[in-house]
Design a protein around this motif. Structure first.
Motif, short mmCIF file in Angstrom:
data_model
loop_
_atom_site.label_atom_id
_atom_site.label_comp_id
_atom_site.label_asym_id
_atom_site.label_seq_id
_atom_site.Cartn_x
_atom_site.Cartn_y
_atom_site.Cartn_z
N LEU A 9 0.75 -1.23 -0.06
CA LEU A 9 0.09 0.14 -0.15
C LEU A 9 0.81 1.20 -0.11
O LEU A 9 0.28 2.61 -0.40
N LEU A 10 2.22 1.19 0.48
CA LEU A 10 2.88 2.56 0.62
C LEU A 10 3.84 2.47 -0.72
O LEU A 10 5.12 3.16 -0.54
N ALA A 11 3.56 1.98 -1.64
CA ALA A 11 4.53 1.91 -2.95
C ALA A 11 4.00 3.27 -3.69
O ALA A 11 4.50 3.41 -5.02
N GLU A 15 6.29 12.08 -0.89
CA GLU A 15 7.42 12.16 0.12
C GLU A 15 7.26 11.41 1.44
O GLU A 15 7.98 10.51 2.00
N ALA A 16 5.78 11.60 2.07
CA ALA A 16 5.62 10.88 3.22
C ALA A 16 5.44 9.22 2.95
O ALA A 16 5.93 8.47 3.96
N SER A 17 4.90 8.94 1.89
CA SER A 17 4.66 7.54 1.66
C SER A 17 6.11 6.96 1.56
O SER A 17 6.19 5.68 1.87
N VAL A 18 7.01 7.20 0.55
CA VAL A 18 8.37 6.85 0.51
C VAL A 18 9.21 6.82 2.06
O VAL A 18 9.69 5.76 2.05
N ALA A 19 8.88 7.78 2.78
CA ALA A 19 9.72 7.78 3.95
C ALA A 19 9.10 6.54 4.92
O ALA A 19 9.73 6.01 5.62
N ALA A 20 7.64 6.61 4.99
CA ALA A 20 7.25 5.49 5.74
C ALA A 20 7.48 4.13 5.37
O ALA A 20 7.75 3.32 6.27
N LEU A 21 7.54 3.72 3.64
CA LEU A 21 7.94 2.65 3.46
C LEU A 21 9.25 2.16 3.93
O LEU A 21 9.57 1.13 4.18
N ALA A 22 10.14 3.23 3.74
CA ALA A 22 11.68 3.11 4.05
C ALA A 22 11.75 2.70 5.65
O ALA A 22 12.39 1.82 5.83
N ALA A 88 12.27 8.26 15.70
CA ALA A 88 12.36 9.65 15.30
C ALA A 88 11.36 10.18 14.35
O ALA A 88 10.93 11.29 14.62
N TRP A 89 10.43 9.25 14.01
CA TRP A 89 9.47 9.76 12.91
C TRP A 89 8.04 8.74 13.39
O TRP A 89 8.20 7.68 13.75
N ILE A 90 7.10 9.44 13.26
CA ILE A 90 5.81 8.67 13.19
C ILE A 90 4.90 9.18 11.97
O ILE A 90 4.88 10.22 11.77
N PHE A 91 4.52 8.05 11.33
CA PHE A 91 3.59 8.19 10.15
C PHE A 91 2.38 7.91 10.48
O PHE A 91 2.04 6.67 10.77
N MET A 92 1.34 8.49 9.92
CA MET A 92 -0.15 8.51 10.23
C MET A 92 -0.60 7.90 8.79
O MET A 92 -0.31 8.70 7.64
N LEU A 93 -1.36 6.71 8.68
CA LEU A 93 -1.86 6.34 7.51
C LEU A 93 -3.27 6.16 7.57
O LEU A 93 -4.02 5.83 8.40
N PHE A 94 -4.01 6.85 6.06
CA PHE A 94 -5.25 6.67 6.24
C PHE A 94 -5.53 5.77 5.16
O PHE A 94 -5.27 6.09 3.85
N THR A 106 0.99 11.07 6.30
CA THR A 106 1.64 12.16 6.91
C THR A 106 2.63 11.56 7.94
O THR A 106 2.49 10.62 8.66
N GLY A 107 3.77 12.24 7.96
CA GLY A 107 4.85 11.94 8.81
C GLY A 107 5.06 13.05 9.92
O GLY A 107 4.90 14.23 9.42
N VAL A 108 5.25 13.00 11.18
CA VAL A 108 5.79 14.08 11.88
C VAL A 108 6.91 13.62 12.70
O VAL A 108 7.26 12.40 13.12
N ARG A 109 8.30 14.47 12.80
CA ARG A 109 9.38 13.85 13.56
C ARG A 109 9.02 14.40 15.10
O ARG A 109 8.37 15.35 15.36
#
Length: 113
Positions: A9-11, A15-22, A88-94, A106-109
């Motif tokens: 799903l994170l493909a 920017e946020a999806s790429v970082a969440a996937l990584a 360091a980061w939290i990503f919220m997925l909808f 979206t991600g937040v440091r």
């Protein structure tokens, strides 16, 4: 939700999806909660977070884009979270109600990280 399904799903290329996937591929923890909430509720909540986040200089990824996508989405969404292994980061997925697609990310440091 199983990790491999969330990876699929994170493909996206935002920017946020790429970082969440990584983060997920690097050992992040994840959760997708049961139940759904109207997307507009999340849009309002995150719209209210925009100004104080900017004022405090908190680094975010895709927050404005996530708000726009949630405003446009007229169906309920499920909420998920990816927390980077180092915290360091939290990503919220909808996610769509059936978990078939990612609506927004979206991600937040985290402070102090």
């Amino acid at each position: 939700m199983e990790r491999h399904l969330l990876v699929r799903l994170l493909a996206g290329d935002d920017e946020a999806s790429v970082a969440a996937l990584a983060a997920l591929l690097s050992g992040a923890t994840h959760v997708v909660w049961d139940g759904t909430v109207p997307a507009e509720w999340h849009a309002r909540t995150h719209t209210r977070r925009l100004r104080p986040t900017r004022r405090k200089g908190i680094e975010t990824l895709g927050l404005e884009r996530a708000v726009q996508l949630l405003v446009q989405h007229d169906q309920p969404v499920r909420l998920g979270q990816v927390t980077a292994a180092d915290g360091a980061w939290i990503f919220m997925l909808f996610l769509t109600e059936d978990d078939g697609a990612l609506v927004a990310c979206t991600g937040v440091r985290r402070a102090g990280e």
